[in-house]
Write an enzyme that holds these catalytic residues in place. Structure first.
Site, PDB file in Angstrom:
ATOM      1  N   CYS A 229     -30.188 -31.186   0.608  1.00 37.68           N
ATOM      2  CA  CYS A 229     -31.407 -30.119   0.513  1.00 37.68           C
ATOM      3  C   CYS A 229     -32.386 -30.723  -0.721  1.00 37.68           C
ATOM      4  CB  CYS A 229     -30.995 -28.842   0.458  1.00 37.68           C
ATOM      5  SG  CYS A 229     -30.780 -28.159  -1.281  1.00 37.68           S
TER       6      CYS A 229
ATOM      7  N   HIS B 269     -32.305 -24.346  -0.744  1.00 39.65           N
ATOM      8  CA  HIS B 269     -31.238 -24.639  -0.227  1.00 39.65           C
ATOM      9  C   HIS B 269     -30.574 -23.956   0.846  1.00 39.65           C
ATOM     10  CE1 HIS B 269     -26.760 -25.354  -0.750  1.00 39.65           C
ATOM     11  NE2 HIS B 269     -26.707 -24.054  -0.819  1.00 39.65           N
TER      12      HIS B 269
ATOM     13  N   ASP C 214     -33.030 -14.197  13.662  1.00 36.26           N
ATOM     14  CA  ASP C 214     -33.794 -14.161  12.371  1.00 36.26           C
ATOM     15  C   ASP C 214     -33.354 -13.276  11.593  1.00 36.26           C
ATOM     16  OD1 ASP C 214     -35.173 -11.178  11.849  1.00 36.26           O
ATOM     17  OD2 ASP C 214     -35.122 -11.516  13.947  1.00 36.26           O
TER      18      ASP C 214
ATOM     19  N   CYS D  20     -30.545 -29.516  -4.092  1.00 36.03           N
ATOM     20  CA  CYS D  20     -29.307 -30.522  -4.549  1.00 36.03           C
ATOM     21  C   CYS D  20     -29.482 -31.652  -4.770  1.00 36.03           C
ATOM     22  CB  CYS D  20     -28.378 -30.189  -3.683  1.00 36.03           C
ATOM     23  SG  CYS D  20     -27.818 -28.445  -3.171  1.00 36.03           S
TER      24      CYS D  20
ATOM     25  N   CYS E 177     -24.479 -31.783  -0.474  1.00 38.58           N
ATOM     26  CA  CYS E 177     -25.708 -31.004  -0.011  1.00 38.58           C
ATOM     27  C   CYS E 177     -26.975 -32.052   0.003  1.00 38.58           C
ATOM     28  CB  CYS E 177     -25.972 -29.817  -0.535  1.00 38.58           C
ATOM     29  SG  CYS E 177     -27.405 -28.996   0.331  1.00 38.58           S
TER      30      CYS E 177
ATOM     31  N   ASP F 102     -42.224  -9.386  14.763  1.00 33.13           N
ATOM     32  CA  ASP F 102     -41.532  -7.963  15.461  1.00 33.13           C
ATOM     33  C   ASP F 102     -42.155  -7.019  15.728  1.00 33.13           C
ATOM     34  OD1 ASP F 102     -42.188  -7.133  12.925  1.00 33.13           O
ATOM     35  OD2 ASP F 102     -40.153  -7.109  12.241  1.00 33.13           O
TER      36      ASP F 102
HETATM   37 ZN   LIG Z   1     -28.485 -27.777  -1.351  1.00 31.51          ZN
END
Ligand SMILES: [Zn+2]
Length: 396
Positions: free
Chosen positions: A332, A362, A288, A335, A330, A92
């Site tokens: 991820c 996550h 963003d 998780c 989930c 930026d």
């Molecule tokens: Zn997760």
């Protein structure tokens, strides 16, 4: 030629999917861009960010200018080498931070940016045609940033995409102020482009920034004024309104004004789940926002809960004994380890770094999958159904 190759268009909206090409590689669009404000995505390693599905991160010109300084980063052969992230980086311009010192607004909160008081930026001393003089929040030193300084810093950082220096006009100013400020931003745009033409790094893309606040004519004029210059992309900045409906309206004015323009479009500071879905429908290619990483560090997880802005605050006492998973199904990294909300609540409460890391992983994984779903849906011609399912709280 546009750096963005548009491969698919949604017939019902302005949404488009493609590939954005930069010196350090390609970005699959539409995409969310995590913040690496101070040359790191806080608590994560570069390969972890890449494995979450991210192609680009955003570095912050203002903070890196103050510390460690762009000349030092130049000596380390640029930001990519300094931070060990060898994929695309967008920086930026520093305008938002410089001007945030003077005015914190409702719009900042709507856009998921820090309300004033949370982040001490320093103090504006003077805004002049050449730029802005301000006092550093680090040591009280008087510093100056203008269009040329901003481009010089971004040149030293060696980012793939530089944003031009603009005045981020606040929400609560008059139409006259917004108009004067927007016109100055256009003059600064020309100075940024002139500096970059003469001295900018080879291959670095430069995005102009549309201002004009929440006034339709000013916003359309500003977007067209930016698009009339030889910019590589168009970012939408400044005040986008007091609430989500107004923000969507302001963004729609801007993208409608450049509907047929093939160059990439970036929406600054927006990253809530419903905002990303709507933004994609309005023709935004990249976004963003501090939200997913900042919330994660403060114990808030992104979950499938449209009623509560897709958030759950794990610092709440009711999670002390919760053996519920963070988010059922989930995939991820956090998780997948099977941690309970009770354990995560404890980690966050005890200020353990692992808690901040797990929630950052996550939250970023959630948004990465969301964008991946939207990209696939645009390619397959199923955006309307996919957007409806995600809005209703389906796990991306
Ligand atoms: Zn997760």
């Amino acid at each position: 030629m546009s750096a963005l190759e548009i491969q698919h268009r949604d017939p019902g909206t302005l949404a488009r999917a493609g590939v954005l090409r930069t010196p350090h590689g390609e970005i699959r669009t539409p995409a969310f861009v995590p913040l690496a404000t101070k040359a790191t995505v806080k608590s994560l390693l570069p390969h972890e960010v890449a494995e979450l599905g991210y192609d680009m991160v955003l570095g912050n010109t203002f903070h890196l200018f103050l510390d460690p300084g762009h000349e030092r980063i130049r000596r380390f052969r640029g930001l990519h080498e300094f931070m060990g992230w060898r994929a695309p980086i967008i920086t930026d311009s520093g305008g938002f931070q410089v001007f945030s010192m003077g005015h914190g607004t409702v719009a900042d909160e709507v856009k998921g940016r820090a309300p004033m008081g949370q982040e001490r930026m320093g103090k504006i001393l003077a805004i002049e045609e050449d730029g802005v003089a301000f006092r550093s929040y680090l040591n009280g030193e008087t510093l100056f940033m203008g269009p040329e300084t901003s481009m010089e810093i971004q040149g030293a950082l060696g980012s793939d995409i530089a944003l031009v220096f603009d005045e981020c006009t606040p929400f609560n100013v008059t139409r006259e102020y917004t108009q004067r400020s927007t016109e100055r931003t256009h003059r600064w745009l020309d100075r940024c482009l002139a500096w970059h033409d003469a001295r900018g790094p080879e291959g670095q893309l430069v995005y102009g920034i549309s201002q004009g606040g929440v006034h339709e004519d000013l916003r359309v004029e500003s977007t067209q004024a930016v698009a009339s210059r030889p910019v590589d992309g168009i970012a939408i900045g400044g005040s986008l309104g007091a609430d989500k409906p107004q923000m969507y309206e302001v963004v729609s004015w801007a993208t409608a004004a450049i509907a047929d323009d093939p160059r990439p479009r970036h929406l600054l500071g927006i990253g809530e789940v419903d905002d990303l879905i709507r933004g994609v429908e309005l023709g935004i290619d990249t976004f963003d926002c501090a939200m997913p990483t900042r919330l994660g560090r403060h114990g808030v997880a992104v979950v499938n809960d449209p009623e509560r802005r897709w958030r759950v605050d794990l610092t709440a006492g009711r999670f002390k004994d919760s053996d519920e998973p963070l988010l059922e199904g989930c995939p991820c990294p956090a998780c997948a380890l099977g941690y309970t909300r009770g354990y995560l609540r404890y980690l966050v409460h005890a200020r353990e770094l692992t808690g901040q890391r797990l929630l950052t992983l996550h939250n970023l994984a959630y948004l990465s999958r969301l964008m991946q779903r939207l990209r696939a849906a645009i390619a397959e011609g199923t955006l309307a159904a996919t957007a409806a399912a995600l809005r209703a709280g389906e796990l991306p």
